[in-house]
Write an enzyme that holds these catalytic residues in place. Structure first.
Site, PDB file in Angstrom:
ATOM      1  N   CYS A   2       0.754  -1.359  -0.185  1.00  0.00           N
ATOM      2  CA  CYS A   2       0.430  -0.060   0.185  1.00  0.00           C
ATOM      3  C   CYS A   2       0.807   1.727   0.299  1.00  0.00           C
ATOM      4  O   CYS A   2       1.575   1.539   0.901  1.00  0.00           O
ATOM      5  CB  CYS A   2      -1.137   0.463   1.379  1.00  0.00           C
ATOM      6  N   ARG A  27       3.842   0.045  -4.771  1.00  0.00           N
ATOM      7  CA  ARG A  27       3.694  -0.876  -3.733  1.00  0.00           C
ATOM      8  C   ARG A  27       2.257  -1.408  -3.341  1.00  0.00           C
ATOM      9  O   ARG A  27       2.107  -2.034  -2.080  1.00  0.00           O
ATOM     10  CB  ARG A  27       3.975   0.210  -2.614  1.00  0.00           C
ATOM     11  N   TRP A  74      -2.419  -2.787  -1.831  1.00  0.00           N
ATOM     12  CA  TRP A  74      -2.354  -4.207  -1.847  1.00  0.00           C
ATOM     13  C   TRP A  74      -2.747  -4.802  -0.724  1.00  0.00           C
ATOM     14  O   TRP A  74      -2.951  -4.813   0.528  1.00  0.00           O
ATOM     15  CB  TRP A  74      -0.669  -3.849  -1.453  1.00  0.00           C
ATOM     16  N   ASN A 100      -1.781   2.866   5.519  1.00  0.00           N
ATOM     17  CA  ASN A 100      -0.608   1.990   4.741  1.00  0.00           C
ATOM     18  C   ASN A 100      -0.293   0.494   6.553  1.00  0.00           C
ATOM     19  O   ASN A 100       0.395   1.243   7.319  1.00  0.00           O
ATOM     20  CB  ASN A 100       0.634   2.062   4.684  1.00  0.00           C
ATOM     21  N   GLY A 101      -0.591  -0.609   6.479  1.00  0.00           N
ATOM     22  CA  GLY A 101      -0.246  -1.175   7.939  1.00  0.00           C
ATOM     23  C   GLY A 101      -1.563  -2.158   7.910  1.00  0.00           C
ATOM     24  O   GLY A 101      -2.481  -2.215   7.181  1.00  0.00           O
ATOM     25  N   GLU A 484      19.348 -16.591  -6.476  1.00  0.00           N
ATOM     26  CA  GLU A 484      18.704 -15.487  -6.917  1.00  0.00           C
ATOM     27  C   GLU A 484      17.693 -15.634  -7.976  1.00  0.00           C
ATOM     28  O   GLU A 484      17.309 -14.849  -8.551  1.00  0.00           O
ATOM     29  CB  GLU A 484      19.701 -14.386  -7.401  1.00  0.00           C
ATOM     30  N   LYS A 488      13.830 -14.761  -9.726  1.00  0.00           N
ATOM     31  CA  LYS A 488      13.781 -13.540 -10.442  1.00  0.00           C
ATOM     32  C   LYS A 488      12.826 -14.177 -11.448  1.00  0.00           C
ATOM     33  O   LYS A 488      11.350 -13.358 -11.847  1.00  0.00           O
ATOM     34  CB  LYS A 488      15.008 -12.768 -11.448  1.00  0.00           C
ATOM     35  N   GLU A 491       9.486 -15.132  -9.911  1.00  0.00           N
ATOM     36  CA  GLU A 491       8.293 -13.967  -9.438  1.00  0.00           C
ATOM     37  C   GLU A 491       8.172 -13.191 -10.699  1.00  0.00           C
ATOM     38  O   GLU A 491       7.148 -12.379 -10.120  1.00  0.00           O
ATOM     39  CB  GLU A 491       9.053 -12.983  -8.155  1.00  0.00           C
ATOM     40  N   HIS A 507      20.443 -35.230  -4.324  1.00  0.00           N
ATOM     41  CA  HIS A 507      19.970 -35.591  -2.933  1.00  0.00           C
ATOM     42  C   HIS A 507      18.310 -35.422  -3.103  1.00  0.00           C
ATOM     43  O   HIS A 507      17.676 -35.578  -1.648  1.00  0.00           O
ATOM     44  CB  HIS A 507      20.962 -35.057  -1.316  1.00  0.00           C
ATOM     45  N   LYS A 606       6.661  -3.825  -3.859  1.00  0.00           N
ATOM     46  CA  LYS A 606       8.414  -3.750  -3.848  1.00  0.00           C
ATOM     47  C   LYS A 606       8.205  -3.379  -2.415  1.00  0.00           C
ATOM     48  O   LYS A 606       9.762  -3.832  -1.581  1.00  0.00           O
ATOM     49  CB  LYS A 606       8.148  -2.519  -4.267  1.00  0.00           C
TER      50      LYS A 606
HETATM   51  C1  F6R Z   1      12.625  -9.758  -5.058  1.00  0.00           C
HETATM   52  C2  F6R Z   1      12.652  -9.250  -4.026  1.00  0.00           C
HETATM   53  C3  F6R Z   1      11.938  -8.957  -3.234  1.00  0.00           C
HETATM   54  C4  F6R Z   1      13.471  -8.241  -2.295  1.00  0.00           C
HETATM   55  C5  F6R Z   1      12.611  -8.480  -0.673  1.00  0.00           C
HETATM   56  C6  F6R Z   1      13.271  -8.018   0.202  1.00  0.00           C
HETATM   57  O1  F6R Z   1      13.199  -9.136  -6.519  1.00  0.00           O
HETATM   58  O2  F6R Z   1      13.038  -7.430  -4.444  1.00  0.00           O
HETATM   59  O3  F6R Z   1      12.389 -10.522  -2.660  1.00  0.00           O
HETATM   60  O4  F6R Z   1      14.096  -8.143  -2.098  1.00  0.00           O
HETATM   61  O5  F6R Z   1      11.668  -7.809  -0.253  1.00  0.00           O
HETATM   62  O6  F6R Z   1      13.559  -5.875  -0.084  1.00  0.00           O
HETATM   63  P1  F6R Z   1      14.340  -5.361   1.164  1.00  0.00           P
HETATM   64  O7  F6R Z   1      15.593  -5.467   0.589  1.00  0.00           O
HETATM   65  O8  F6R Z   1      13.765  -3.632   0.091  1.00  0.00           O
HETATM   66  O9  F6R Z   1      14.293  -5.313   2.257  1.00  0.00           O
END
Ligand code: F6R
Length: 611
Positions: A2, A27, A74, A100-101, A484, A488, A491, A507, A606
């Site tokens: 949010c 967000r 969100w 937001n919260g 990673e 990527k 997601e 395993h 994000k």
């Molecule tokens: C994936 C991604 C998330 C963030 C995670 C932590 O692409 O962006 O996995 O890395 O939510 O976010 P920060 O780094 O802002 O604490």
């Protein structure tokens, strides 16, 4: 999770609120809404889906207002419907709230308020805030009513409130969710994050937990929520230009941010360390060499992509500085018993500086007596204000939900810190440290040469985008890059992708390998190169389609796999940066072929400001 925004000033609030929401849409994008005061009337416009839906509704006529609030959602409590969209209002539609919260005791409060005659319209937790404020607003003092209301709620919030009883005021407050105020020339913008204020100003005031702010055209007043005592307002200068938060002609923020990496990583290391034969000095590090020498144990806490950077950081620090490092998922660290003493350093790694789990973990470490170092991209964010020291990554705003340039910048920051710590502990000679720095300086050019071969990666994505299962394999220093690469892909394209250490396949996971599986194998020429070739043989023998990412185009690899993509050679500890880039591009082009919403993938946001 949010985004909230509010504006007061002599310009028209409506387009400013919409622009602010556009910059906060990463967000959450389940619904969007604004409320504003126009010609003595409160106007409320909200709708499900993206901001563009709200913009269509607003095209019905020109609106003119000097005070308003907005929200991009969100969904947590209540489905993403119009009625659950913010802003939420009191019984008479005269008081509007964006939030937001999460209000944890909302069910109880709602029951009481209903018994008092309040009429609820939504299933959200937020609506109780509007009715609680309404309950206390009878004498017309909005800030006091908000204060009294917030004393009754449990949970987390950043809120902005407007009321027709006080048409010259926004009241905002925070506990656990980010909130900043941009100060312009006789105008103020309040928002969840920095990009939303940049079109108005670069002067920002960061609101702390348990603070309430009264915002009028001629000034702001910040007070403690409980005691009412006021505090001095520190103004931070945000070092980002507004254009950095724009797509600038690129199809997606993610692509723009991938391509920005040469400059982003250069900004992370440039001008930081003063290399002098007798002494080295890190210009903007808040720890002295003596303090660093004492460190005997390090915890790194983080989430998601930042956690993958942390895993690489562990290898770097243990190799350069010989300090034992434990890497914890922040959400787990909070609820265990870490072994902390006076010589423990806890490093929090967070792009946003607002991730609830990471904040919880560093607070726990601090309570137990650890010193806190934060590696962060957002100047003035909550994590940075609670730390003993900060290393800013200076990667510029990252808007795409999938983290790219922030990740590679975190790797650079960790590499610098590991080398500096090793030098501070006199475990690395001056000439070895110079070599570390020289190799680092060559990285931006090497990234550029990978980006120039984007078409090669695109061709691979064109070949494989219809496949549904992917394994990413790596060993040693690039094992976290396999994790990673898988994150990527999953997601942004919603495909099944898993990262494994090459040696772990046998395993269990190898049972999944057949002709429909795509295996992306990371094969730097390092001490585990031969072992990785063995793991490739294992999956190839089970008919997998294998793409190798290598740093030398040698016959040995070419004849074992279906496709090879080559990155330039560098030192082992810097290789994760170069190996990450083709995986970002691969995920991007697969998602693009699949027609996915790359910058705003489903169910994600994000900045994850809830636990
Ligand atoms: C994936 C991604 C998330 C963030 C995670 C932590 O692409 O962006 O996995 O890395 O939510 O976010 P920060 O780094 O802002 O604490």
């Amino acid at each position: 999770m949010c985004g909230i925004v509010g504006y007061i000033g002599s310009n028209n609030a409506v387009p400013i609120l919409i622009e602010g929401l556009r910059r906060l849409e990463y967000r959450g994008y389940d619904s969007a809404g604004i409320a504003f005061y126009e010609d003595g009337n409160m106007v409320l416009k909200k709708t499900v889906g993206k901001l563009s839906n709200l913009e269509s509704i607003l095209r019905e006529r020109e609106y003119e207002s000097h005070l308003g609030i907005g929200h991009t959602r969100w969904a947590t409590h209540g489905r993403p419907t119009e009625v659950n969209s913010h802003p939420h209002c009191d019984c008479y539609g005269k008081l509007m709230v964006v939030h937001n919260g999460i209000i944890e005791n909302y069910s109880l409060l709602k029951k009481v308020l209903i018994s008092e005659g309040h009429i609820f319209r939504s299933q959200t937790d937020t609506e109780v805030i509007a009715h609680l404020i309404e309950r206390y607003l009878n004498n017309g003092n909005l800030s006091e009513a908000v204060r009294r209301a917030l004393c009754e709620v449990e949970g987390t919030y950043a809120i902005a409130v407007i009321s027709s009883s006080n048409p010259d005021t926004i009241v905002a407050a925070r506990k656990g969710s980010p909130l900043i105020i941009g100060r312009g020339d006789k105008e103020y913008i309040v928002a969840s994050d920095v990009p939303a204020i940049l079109n108005i100003t670069k002067d920002a005031i960061f609101v702390n937990d348990n603070e309430l702010v009264v915002i009028r055209e001629d000034g702001t007043q910040i007070t403690d929520l409980k005691s009412g005592g006021s505090r001095e307002e520190k103004i931070y200068q945000i070092p980002w230009d507004p254009e950095l938060a724009e797509k600038g002609g690129y199809a997606h923020f993610m692509l723009k941010e991938i391509l920005e990496q040469p400059q982003a990583v250069r900004n992370t290391f440039s001008g930081r360390i003063n290399l002098n034969k007798d002494k080295i000095h890190w210009e903007d590090l808040d720890f002295t060499v003596e303090e660093l020498r004492k460190i005997s144990r390090i915890y790194i806490v983080s989430c998601g992509t930042s956690w993958h950077a942390s895993l690489v950081g562990k290898s770097m620090i243990e190799a350069f500085a010989k300090v034992p490092v434990e890497v914890d998922l922040a959400s787990e660290f909070r609820y265990r018993m870490p072994l902390i003493d006076d010589n423990t350093l806890t490093i929090g790694i967070t792009q946003s500086g607002e991730t609830a789990d990471t904040l919880g973990a560093i607070r726990k470490a601090k309570e137990e007596g650890s010193k806190i170092l934060i590696i962060c991209n957002v100047v003035g964010s909550t994590a940075t204000r609670e730390a003993d020291g900060v290393i800013y990554t200076h990667a510029g705003p990252e808007i795409g939900v999938a983290s790219t340039k922030a990740f590679t910048s975190q790797l650079v920051a960790l590499y610098l810190f590991a080398g500096y710590l090793g030098r501070a502990k006199e475990l690395i000679s001056y000439s070895a440290f110079s070599r570390i720095m020289t190799e680092l300086a060559s990285i931006p050019k090497k990234i550029e040469s990978i980006l120039e071969k984007e078409e090669e990666i695109k061709r691979l994505a064109d070949l494989f985008w219809e496949k549904r299962d992917y394994f990413f394999l790596g060993r040693g220093i690039v094992y976290p890059i396999a994790l990673e690469g898988a994150l990527k892909l999953k997601e942004i394209s919603y495909l099944h992708a898993e990262g494994y250490a090459g040696g772990e396949m046998k395993h269990g996971p190898i049972a999944l390998v057949d002709k429909d599986m795509v295996v992306v194998a990371l094969v730097p020429h390092n001490s585990v190169y031969e072992k990785m070739l063995g793991n490739i043989e294992e999956v190839k023998a089970r008919d997998a389609n294998v793409i190798a990412i290598a740093d030398e185009e040698c016959e040995e690899i070419i004849e074992k796999v279906d496709h090879v993509f080559c990155v330039p050679k560098t030192s082992d500890f810097l290789s994760p940066i170069l190996f990450a880039i083709p995986l970002q591009l691969f995920a991007y082009h697969i998602a693009r072929n699949r027609g996915c919403d790359i910058d705003q993938p489903r169910n994600l946001a994000k900045s994850v400001t809830v636990e």
